[in-house]
Design a protein around this motif. Structure first.
Motif, PDB file in Angstrom:
ATOM      1  N   HIS A 257       0.832  -1.196   0.000  1.00 14.36           N
ATOM      2  CA  HIS A 257       0.000   0.000   0.000  1.00 14.36           C
ATOM      3  C   HIS A 257       0.870   1.251   0.000  1.00 14.36           C
ATOM      4  CE1 HIS A 257      -3.122   2.884   1.294  1.00 14.36           C
ATOM      5  NE2 HIS A 257      -3.961   2.010   0.736  1.00 14.36           N
ATOM      6  N   ILE A 258       0.430   2.269  -0.725  1.00 14.91           N
ATOM      7  CA  ILE A 258       1.259   3.476  -0.894  1.00 14.91           C
ATOM      8  C   ILE A 258       1.520   4.194   0.417  1.00 14.91           C
ATOM      9  CG2 ILE A 258       0.534   3.826  -3.288  1.00 14.91           C
ATOM     10  CD1 ILE A 258      -1.368   5.992  -2.219  1.00 14.91           C
ATOM     11  N   SER A 259       0.659   3.981   1.432  1.00 14.49           N
ATOM     12  CA  SER A 259       0.875   4.643   2.718  1.00 14.49           C
ATOM     13  C   SER A 259       2.129   4.144   3.422  1.00 14.49           C
ATOM     14  CB  SER A 259      -0.346   4.450   3.623  1.00 14.49           C
ATOM     15  OG  SER A 259      -0.580   3.080   3.877  1.00 14.49           O
ATOM     16  N   ASN A 260       2.687   3.048   2.950  1.00 17.49           N
ATOM     17  CA  ASN A 260       3.921   2.527   3.540  1.00 17.49           C
ATOM     18  C   ASN A 260       5.177   3.159   2.939  1.00 17.49           C
ATOM     19  OD1 ASN A 260       2.565   0.644   5.229  1.00 17.49           O
ATOM     20  ND2 ASN A 260       2.349  -0.764   3.502  1.00 17.49           N
ATOM     21  N   PHE A 261       5.002   4.060   1.981  1.00 10.39           N
ATOM     22  CA  PHE A 261       6.158   4.604   1.263  1.00 10.39           C
ATOM     23  C   PHE A 261       6.143   6.125   1.214  1.00 10.39           C
ATOM     24  CE2 PHE A 261       4.953   0.497  -0.549  1.00 10.39           C
ATOM     25  CZ  PHE A 261       6.103  -0.237  -0.279  1.00 10.39           C
ATOM     26  N   TYR A 262       5.582   6.757   2.257  1.00 13.72           N
ATOM     27  CA  TYR A 262       5.533   8.214   2.288  1.00 13.72           C
ATOM     28  C   TYR A 262       6.931   8.819   2.336  1.00 13.72           C
ATOM     29  CZ  TYR A 262       0.490   8.091   3.319  1.00 13.72           C
ATOM     30  OH  TYR A 262      -0.860   7.899   3.273  1.00 13.72           O
ATOM     31  N   ASN A 263       7.106   9.924   1.583  1.00 12.03           N
ATOM     32  CA  ASN A 263       8.302  10.773   1.633  1.00 12.03           C
ATOM     33  C   ASN A 263       9.591  10.044   1.264  1.00 12.03           C
ATOM     34  OD1 ASN A 263       6.834  13.082   2.531  1.00 12.03           O
ATOM     35  ND2 ASN A 263       6.845  12.261   4.613  1.00 12.03           N
ATOM     36  N   GLN A 264       9.494   8.901   0.551  1.00 11.43           N
ATOM     37  CA  GLN A 264      10.688   8.219   0.072  1.00 11.43           C
ATOM     38  C   GLN A 264      11.026   8.725  -1.331  1.00 11.43           C
ATOM     39  OE1 GLN A 264      10.784   3.968   0.392  1.00 11.43           O
ATOM     40  NE2 GLN A 264       9.713   3.926   2.372  1.00 11.43           N
ATOM     41  N   ARG A 265      12.241   9.131  -1.503  1.00  8.51           N
ATOM     42  CA  ARG A 265      12.667   9.679  -2.788  1.00  8.51           C
ATOM     43  C   ARG A 265      12.967   8.557  -3.783  1.00  8.51           C
ATOM     44  NH1 ARG A 265      13.296  15.007  -2.649  1.00  8.51           N
ATOM     45  NH2 ARG A 265      13.438  16.035  -0.620  1.00  8.51           N
ATOM     46  N   ASP A 266      13.037   8.942  -5.061  1.00  5.99           N
ATOM     47  CA  ASP A 266      13.373   8.009  -6.149  1.00  5.99           C
ATOM     48  C   ASP A 266      12.373   6.868  -6.245  1.00  5.99           C
ATOM     49  OD1 ASP A 266      15.697   9.486  -6.752  1.00  5.99           O
ATOM     50  OD2 ASP A 266      16.778   8.454  -5.156  1.00  5.99           O
ATOM     51  N   ILE A 267      11.134   7.149  -5.919  1.00  4.49           N
ATOM     52  CA  ILE A 267      10.066   6.169  -6.064  1.00  4.49           C
ATOM     53  C   ILE A 267       9.430   6.340  -7.444  1.00  4.49           C
ATOM     54  CG2 ILE A 267       7.764   5.511  -5.264  1.00  4.49           C
ATOM     55  CD1 ILE A 267       9.845   4.566  -3.384  1.00  4.49           C
ATOM     56  N   VAL A 268       9.261   5.244  -8.160  1.00  2.21           N
ATOM     57  CA  VAL A 268       8.610   5.259  -9.477  1.00  2.21           C
ATOM     58  C   VAL A 268       7.342   4.414  -9.380  1.00  2.21           C
ATOM     59  CG1 VAL A 268       8.807   4.681 -11.916  1.00  2.21           C
ATOM     60  CG2 VAL A 268      10.799   5.552 -10.669  1.00  2.21           C
ATOM     61  N   LEU A 269       6.229   4.999  -9.804  1.00  2.44           N
ATOM     62  CA  LEU A 269       4.946   4.306  -9.731  1.00  2.44           C
ATOM     63  C   LEU A 269       4.326   4.200 -11.112  1.00  2.44           C
ATOM     64  CD1 LEU A 269       4.788   6.728  -7.165  1.00  2.44           C
ATOM     65  CD2 LEU A 269       3.260   4.908  -6.427  1.00  2.44           C
ATOM     66  N   THR A 270       3.541   3.167 -11.295  1.00  2.00           N
ATOM     67  CA  THR A 270       2.659   3.083 -12.456  1.00  2.00           C
ATOM     68  C   THR A 270       1.231   2.970 -11.933  1.00  2.00           C
ATOM     69  OG1 THR A 270       2.736   0.661 -12.578  1.00  2.00           O
ATOM     70  CG2 THR A 270       4.404   1.892 -13.826  1.00  2.00           C
ATOM     71  N   GLY A 271       0.306   3.463 -12.719  1.00  2.00           N
ATOM     72  CA  GLY A 271      -1.085   3.430 -12.282  1.00  2.00           C
ATOM     73  C   GLY A 271      -2.029   3.757 -13.406  1.00  2.00           C
ATOM     74  N   GLN A 272      -3.308   3.731 -13.082  1.00  2.00           N
ATOM     75  CA  GLN A 272      -4.362   3.977 -14.054  1.00  2.00           C
ATOM     76  C   GLN A 272      -5.170   5.191 -13.612  1.00  2.00           C
ATOM     77  OE1 GLN A 272      -7.366   0.857 -14.528  1.00  2.00           O
ATOM     78  NE2 GLN A 272      -7.244   1.126 -16.742  1.00  2.00           N
ATOM     79  N   VAL A 273      -5.404   6.102 -14.544  1.00  2.00           N
ATOM     80  CA  VAL A 273      -6.160   7.316 -14.256  1.00  2.00           C
ATOM     81  C   VAL A 273      -7.622   6.941 -14.007  1.00  2.00           C
ATOM     82  CG1 VAL A 273      -6.868   9.577 -15.136  1.00  2.00           C
ATOM     83  CG2 VAL A 273      -4.589   8.680 -15.660  1.00  2.00           C
ATOM     84  N   LYS A 274      -8.176   7.414 -12.886  1.00  2.00           N
ATOM     85  CA  LYS A 274      -9.534   7.047 -12.503  1.00  2.00           C
ATOM     86  C   LYS A 274     -10.462   8.258 -12.362  1.00  2.00           C
ATOM     87  CE  LYS A 274      -9.326   2.636 -12.453  1.00  2.00           C
ATOM     88  NZ  LYS A 274     -10.142   1.869 -13.416  1.00  2.00           N
ATOM     89  N   SER A 275     -10.095   9.365 -12.972  1.00  2.00           N
ATOM     90  CA  SER A 275     -10.960  10.546 -12.934  1.00  2.00           C
ATOM     91  C   SER A 275     -10.710  11.387 -14.167  1.00  2.00           C
ATOM     92  CB  SER A 275     -10.689  11.380 -11.675  1.00  2.00           C
ATOM     93  OG  SER A 275      -9.422  12.014 -11.761  1.00  2.00           O
ATOM     94  N   PHE A 276     -11.633  12.258 -14.479  1.00  2.00           N
ATOM     95  CA  PHE A 276     -11.389  13.258 -15.502  1.00  2.00           C
ATOM     96  C   PHE A 276     -10.386  14.268 -14.941  1.00  2.00           C
ATOM     97  CE2 PHE A 276     -15.669  12.926 -17.971  1.00  2.00           C
ATOM     98  CZ  PHE A 276     -15.333  11.630 -18.322  1.00  2.00           C
ATOM     99  N   ALA A 277      -9.540  14.798 -15.800  1.00  2.00           N
ATOM    100  CA  ALA A 277      -8.547  15.788 -15.370  1.00  2.00           C
ATOM    101  C   ALA A 277      -9.249  17.070 -14.938  1.00  2.00           C
ATOM    102  CB  ALA A 277      -7.571  16.080 -16.502  1.00  2.00           C
ATOM    103  N   ARG A 278      -8.829  17.587 -13.794  1.00  2.00           N
ATOM    104  CA  ARG A 278      -9.378  18.847 -13.283  1.00  2.00           C
ATOM    105  C   ARG A 278      -8.338  19.934 -13.524  1.00  2.00           C
ATOM    106  NH1 ARG A 278     -12.490  19.663  -7.591  1.00  2.00           N
ATOM    107  NH2 ARG A 278     -14.016  18.488  -8.785  1.00  2.00           N
TER     108      ARG A 278
END
Length: 816
Positions: free
Chosen positions: A86-107
């Protein structure tokens, strides 16, 4: 045909209430042990046996038990334990690369774009805790800065770099729990990056559904740009864009406030009223077309087919407008009411409302805690209940125009009455002109401007000139309505902000309203309910009166405003003094005064301030005072001689001129403000020193009462501190010091601390602020002088209470 009898209690209403109980229980307990579910279900059965009629006790008990069970389990399903990835286990860690899927219209904001991303994988460098690629869970807000030729759309697969920032609440009593609000949506953090650093992962296997949604999103954005450009970003353009596209986050706050104060803010949101008007328009259109076929008309199939066809454009519009939770709930409610209408069976309207609620809560249990869900369902409930009471007392059959006016007035009154306790609790606002405002704005905006906007949307691809002509006419009508609303809200006592209502206040208000409706409905227990109503009103009145007693102590609260300063002084004479208002600089649109300082004041029961002190016109002290000066009654503004080219300073001074607020500038002769026991003493109030920056020109003053004292030095630095310490006429000694300049290295010098000799220091600074305040050297100086340290970034709001001799410091949080 013999009419069907309706039960006193519609059978699905208890099931809905049971689901709400289960969801609340699951949310509060946070425990997944089945014993809790069994206990809650058992209690529900016992309650049901005592409540429901004898014949169907078992059926109702099972329904209630099932409702509570499903509600409780739905919370556990939608809020599972946090897994290792879970992303809450990786707060404020540098050099983190994530992939994901957009789940909203851009605001789109003026300086950034925000999207919601459902994280799928996470990977870091070799020296991080996650050097290998892991499966990630959890959603984040992705804030993108800059521009790019490659659009990011719904369901796109993207790759981006961290760090992931945790969501933070402002630590003030009664503050909005933004952290829990986002967690209920599955959002646990945020990432800020430049749009050029985003990589789109190509996916050639997009479904037809996804391609359709992306097409609608593209049309939505283009039409929004067309409306704003053709109408030159006028107020009418913002309202029409909100009506048609659902995009309203860039609407000027002044315009939004104007609609809210007139009691017509619901017109700006695509919710129940909006979708209801659209369903009527589409149903009428389809029915008129189908009526051209005699076979369908004679067999009465035209109405049923029209009802089914109406759901198709409503579903498309649901997606087009951004698929917001409030719009989803409105669509479900409309669909349920439409199905009930098509079935041609007599049903209790409360049952229909309950079915919609059950479906919504099954799909999204967190909706129960949504303000829009509570407001929409409460409004519909009171409209249904109120209309039944009115049918009993109003036996007239007026002409259609008069009947239309009576209907709108009744619906507005009942909805306003039913939602008033919630609005008072959430928004602290009451409008007394909502009936005359809705009588004009609902027909004009709802039945003229909204259809005109939709027609212009349909003509826009083929005939942009005709579309622009329709939009111009609709914008003129909207702006005329806005002028009418402004005229109404300028009337004396047209609207007012209220002190915050607690949950007990809200429940008491609804108990009183329930007793009133029950009494008017003419039930057998009418005398009993009338007595209950009198008792409730008496208890509520006593509760309200006991709030406004004379204080027996002084209170000073250093408010958590992030990176800035704001403090509230409540004297023994019941005077209220606000020192600075916080505020963010730069491109942010977040109004600290509106969303942090004002809610804190309302939570304290304050709608008027005797004194507002602006120590110096820096953004982090000044910007939050704009909303305060414009919306609170203020006795006096105290400031130094500095001016500022920023618009916030101009608005503050304009508010003083408009509301005739006296401005007091302390000088060498007139440098005291005294009440019976409390005094403020201002130091070195000579003319502005041009060699100093705006920080060193801050007002410096000491609050005294009996043996209690606290020094407020603004943002002074070493130069001003030396002058203050070297002047023998200054009696700087104080038991409590508000840390100068947020604990910066250039302040809190040794000689200054020796002269003040505080026992306690309070540092007002933001969590992980970019200036890295407070500086470690300053913390070391405080510790060497045995000074107790409290920080708003760690402790939240810091409250100091005193009865004139000793004092107590009460932090909102325990700190690190």
């Amino acid at each position: 045909m013999k009419p069907l009898s309706q039960p006193v209690v519609p059978p699905l209403v208890p099931v809905l209430l049971a689901m709400m109980t289960g969801i609340n229980a699951g949310s509060v307990s946070g425990l997944s042990h089945p014993v809790w579910t069994v206990i809650i279900s058992g209690v529900a059965m016992v309650v049901c046996v005592l409540w429901v009629s004898e014949k169907k006790t078992i059926i109702f008990s099972l329904c209630l038990a099932a409702g509570i069970w499903s509600g409780y389990q739905s919370v556990l399903i939608h809020s599972p334990p946090v897994p290792a990835g879970h992303i809450s286990n990786f707060y404020n860690q540098r050099d983190i690369v994530l992939t994901g899927q957009v789940k909203s219209f851009a605001r789109q904001y003026p300086h950034k774009t925000r999207i919601i991303v459902d994280c799928r994988t996470i990977r870091g460098s070799q020296d991080t805790a996650v050097s290998k690629r892991l499966t990630a869970t959890g959603r984040i807000y992705l804030n993108l800065y800059g521009t790019s030729d490659i659009p990011i759309r719904f369901n796109d697969q993207i790759r981006f770099a961290g760090p992931i920032r945790p969501i933070q609440n402002f630590g003030n009593p009664g503050a909005f729990d933004y952290l829990t609000f986002l967690k209920r949506q599955g959002i646990f953090g945020s990432v800020h990056t430049h749009v050029s650093k985003i990589q789109k992962i190509t996916d050639s296997s997009l479904s037809v559904w996804t391609r359709g949604i992306q097409f609608l999103e593209n049309i939505r954005n283009q039409f929004y740009a067309f409306v704003m450009t053709r109408l030159d970003h006028r107020d009418g353009a913002h309202v029409l864009a909100a009506l048609v596209t659902g995009i309203k986050h860039n609407m000027p706050p002044v315009l939004r406030d104007q609609f809210a104060r007139a009691g017509t803010a619901h017109l700006l949101a695509i919710s129940g009223l909006h979708m209801g008007i659209l369903s009527l328009i589409f149903f009428f259109f389809f029915y008129q077309v189908l009526s051209l076929f005699p076979g369908l008309l004679v067999s009465a199939q035209a109405r049923k087919i029209a009802g089914v066809l109406t759901l198709i454009p409503l579903c498309l519009y649901l997606v087009f407008s951004g698929f917001s939770p409030s719009t989803q709930r409105a669509f479900i409610m409309i669909a349920i009411f439409m199905i009930s209408f098509l079935m041609e069976k007599q049903t209790h309207p409360f049952n229909t409302l309950a079915v919609a609620g059950i479906i919504i809560l099954f799909a999204d249990p967190a909706a129960l805690f949504s303000i829009s869900f509570q407001l929409s369902f409460t409004a519909v409930f009171f409209i249904i209940a109120g209309m039944k009471v009115m049918e009993k007392y109003l036996k007239i059959n007026p002409p259609k125009p008069l009947k239309f006016l009576i209907s709108i007035s009744s619906v507005t009154l009942l909805a306003g009455l039913g939602t008033f306790p919630l609005i008072a609790g959430y928004f602290n606002l009451v409008s007394l002109v909502q009936i005359p405002a809705n009588l004009v704005l609902v027909p004009v905006i709802g039945f003229v401007c909204l259809p005109a906007g939709l027609i212009s949307l349909m003509f826009w691809p083929l005939a942009p000139g005709l579309s622009a002509w329709l939009l111009t006419g609709a914008a003129w009508l909207v702006e005329w309505c806005s002028l009418y609303a402004a005229w109404l809200t300028d009337l004396p006592f047209a609207w007012s902000y209220l002190p915050s209502w607690s949950m007990v206040d809200i429940l008491m208000a609804y108990l009183i309203l329930g007793a009133v409706f029950w009494t008017l409905s003419g039930k057998k227990s009418k005398p009993v309910m009338a007595g209950v109503m009198v008792v409730l009103i008496s208890i509520y009145g006593i509760r309200m009166m006991t709030r406004s007693g004379a204080p027996d102590h002084m209170t000073v609260t250093v408010i958590d405003v992030g990176q800035g300063n704001a403090a509230l002084i409540q004297t023994i004479e019941n005077k209220t003094i606000l020192v600075d208002g916080g505020g963010f600089s730069g491109a942010t649109q977040f109004d600290v005064g509106r969303y942090v300082v004002a809610p804190f004041l309302w939570q304290q029961g304050i709608t008027a301030l005797d004194v507002v002190i602006l120590t110096h016109p820096d953004a982090d002290h000044m910007n939050g005072l704009v909303f305060i000066l414009e919306n609170f009654q203020v006795g006096t503004l105290v400031k130094n001689r500095d001016t500022s080219p920023h618009s916030a300073f101009d608005r503050i001074m304009a508010a003083c001129r408009k509301k005739k607020i006296p401005v007091f500038i302390p000088d060498c002769e007139n440098n005291q403000m005294n009440w019976e026991n409390t005094g403020l003493s201002f130091y070195q109030c000579r003319s502005v020193n041009s060699e100093w920056d705006v920080n060193d020109n801050s007002l410096v003053f000491k609050l005294t009462w009996d043996q209690f004292s606290m020094l407020f030095p603004g943002d002074i630095q070493a130069g001003r501190e030396g002058l203050l310490a070297g002047d023998q006429n200054n009696r700087l000694s104080a038991g409590i010091l508000l840390s100068p300049h947020h604990g910066s290295k250039s302040s809190s010098t040794r000689v200054f601390l020796e002269q003040v000799a505080p026992e306690t220091v309070v540092i007002s600074c933001g969590f992980n602020n970019p200036y890295r305040f407070p500086h470690p050297d300053v913390i070391n100086r405080y510790e060497k002088n045995n000074i107790r340290i409290f920080r708003t970034d760690q402790h939240g709001a810091v409250t100091i209470t005193s009865r004139g001799r000793d004092y107590a410091v009460i932090p909102y949080r325990s700190g690190n």
